[in-house]
Design a protein around this motif. Sequence first.
Motif, PDB file in Angstrom:
ATOM      1  N   GLU A 243      54.537  62.954  36.388  1.00  0.00           N
ATOM      2  CA  GLU A 243      53.434  63.883  36.655  1.00  0.00           C
ATOM      3  C   GLU A 243      52.886  64.518  35.391  1.00  0.00           C
ATOM      4  O   GLU A 243      51.684  64.691  35.250  1.00  0.00           O
ATOM      5  CB  GLU A 243      53.887  64.973  37.627  1.00  0.00           C
ATOM      6  CG  GLU A 243      54.052  64.500  39.047  1.00  0.00           C
ATOM      7  CD  GLU A 243      54.483  65.621  39.973  1.00  0.00           C
ATOM      8  OE1 GLU A 243      54.062  66.781  39.759  1.00  0.00           O
ATOM      9  OE2 GLU A 243      55.239  65.325  40.913  1.00  0.00           O
ATOM     10  N   ALA A 244      53.785  64.896  34.482  1.00  0.00           N
ATOM     11  CA  ALA A 244      53.334  65.527  33.236  1.00  0.00           C
ATOM     12  C   ALA A 244      52.480  64.555  32.428  1.00  0.00           C
ATOM     13  O   ALA A 244      51.433  64.937  31.890  1.00  0.00           O
ATOM     14  CB  ALA A 244      54.523  66.000  32.409  1.00  0.00           C
ATOM     15  N   ALA A 245      52.894  63.303  32.354  1.00  0.00           N
ATOM     16  CA  ALA A 245      52.118  62.293  31.632  1.00  0.00           C
ATOM     17  C   ALA A 245      50.776  62.057  32.309  1.00  0.00           C
ATOM     18  O   ALA A 245      49.747  61.917  31.636  1.00  0.00           O
ATOM     19  CB  ALA A 245      52.898  60.992  31.529  1.00  0.00           C
ATOM     20  N   GLU A 246      50.765  62.051  33.626  1.00  0.00           N
ATOM     21  CA  GLU A 246      49.505  61.845  34.361  1.00  0.00           C
ATOM     22  C   GLU A 246      48.547  63.005  34.131  1.00  0.00           C
ATOM     23  O   GLU A 246      47.345  62.804  33.936  1.00  0.00           O
ATOM     24  CB  GLU A 246      49.771  61.666  35.856  1.00  0.00           C
ATOM     25  CG  GLU A 246      48.527  61.359  36.660  1.00  0.00           C
ATOM     26  CD  GLU A 246      47.753  60.133  36.176  1.00  0.00           C
ATOM     27  OE1 GLU A 246      46.504  60.179  36.204  1.00  0.00           O
ATOM     28  OE2 GLU A 246      48.376  59.140  35.753  1.00  0.00           O
ATOM     29  N   ALA A 247      49.062  64.217  34.117  1.00  0.00           N
ATOM     30  CA  ALA A 247      48.211  65.391  33.861  1.00  0.00           C
ATOM     31  C   ALA A 247      47.639  65.334  32.446  1.00  0.00           C
ATOM     32  O   ALA A 247      46.451  65.595  32.234  1.00  0.00           O
ATOM     33  CB  ALA A 247      49.001  66.680  34.067  1.00  0.00           C
ATOM     34  N   GLU A 248      48.466  64.971  31.479  1.00  0.00           N
ATOM     35  CA  GLU A 248      47.998  64.864  30.093  1.00  0.00           C
ATOM     36  C   GLU A 248      47.026  63.708  29.934  1.00  0.00           C
ATOM     37  O   GLU A 248      46.021  63.813  29.233  1.00  0.00           O
ATOM     38  CB  GLU A 248      49.178  64.713  29.134  1.00  0.00           C
ATOM     39  CG  GLU A 248      48.789  64.680  27.681  1.00  0.00           C
ATOM     40  CD  GLU A 248      48.143  65.951  27.154  1.00  0.00           C
ATOM     41  OE1 GLU A 248      47.708  65.935  25.985  1.00  0.00           O
ATOM     42  OE2 GLU A 248      48.039  66.965  27.878  1.00  0.00           O
ATOM     43  N   ARG A 249      47.290  62.613  30.598  1.00  0.00           N
ATOM     44  CA  ARG A 249      46.395  61.457  30.573  1.00  0.00           C
ATOM     45  C   ARG A 249      45.020  61.843  31.114  1.00  0.00           C
ATOM     46  O   ARG A 249      43.988  61.539  30.518  1.00  0.00           O
ATOM     47  CB  ARG A 249      47.009  60.316  31.388  1.00  0.00           C
ATOM     48  CG  ARG A 249      46.273  59.022  31.318  1.00  0.00           C
ATOM     49  CD  ARG A 249      46.984  57.842  32.003  1.00  0.00           C
ATOM     50  NE  ARG A 249      48.084  58.125  32.894  1.00  0.00           N
ATOM     51  CZ  ARG A 249      49.385  58.042  32.547  1.00  0.00           C
ATOM     52  NH1 ARG A 249      49.739  57.705  31.336  1.00  0.00           N
ATOM     53  NH2 ARG A 249      50.317  58.301  33.433  1.00  0.00           N
ATOM     54  N   SER A 250      45.009  62.558  32.213  1.00  0.00           N
ATOM     55  CA  SER A 250      43.759  63.013  32.817  1.00  0.00           C
ATOM     56  C   SER A 250      43.005  63.957  31.874  1.00  0.00           C
ATOM     57  O   SER A 250      41.786  63.845  31.702  1.00  0.00           O
ATOM     58  CB  SER A 250      44.065  63.706  34.148  1.00  0.00           C
ATOM     59  OG  SER A 250      42.894  64.199  34.723  1.00  0.00           O
TER      60      SER A 250
END
Length: 184
Positions: A56-63
Amino acid sequence: SGGYLLDPTRFTLDAGDFTRLVETARRERNASAAAKLLEEALDLWTGTALAGVPGEAAEAERSRLERLRLIATQELLRLRLDLGRHAEVLAEVPLVLELNRLEEPLYEIYLLALCRDGRRAEALAVYRAVHDLLGQELGVAPGPRLREIHGRILRAEPERVTPLRPGSAEREGKRLDPRIEKLD
């Protein structure tokens, strides 16, 4: 214990370089120099941010990073319009719109480029299409800036609608776009 320690003084991150270049471009008063800085920043991108990193943290940063990339792309396109490079804008905007079809600032840029390239009828057709798209997808009409550009195109005065230049709004104490966040 059992892990790794990275010394951040021994390397740079492309995200940090991107941030530095975009912020420098926003402070630059020369449109051509600012465009070159944004081009350099965007050239740092290869593929998707944090590709293959799960969670989730990577997805939030990716976004977040992808949004910053889109904003920098919009700023570059506006600068190219300022510099009279309509052909480049007309070549690039449809590709960006394919991935961001509800992004009104891209339509603003596209309408201006079409009209300034002498394609007023096509610009009006694009406005009708985006009006319908926003209505069907979101249940809203185009925003005030897009409506203003449409009105000026109808009155054959698109040269009076100048896209905001990166940094100009910040120097006046305003934000370029309400969705723009500081990169740092």
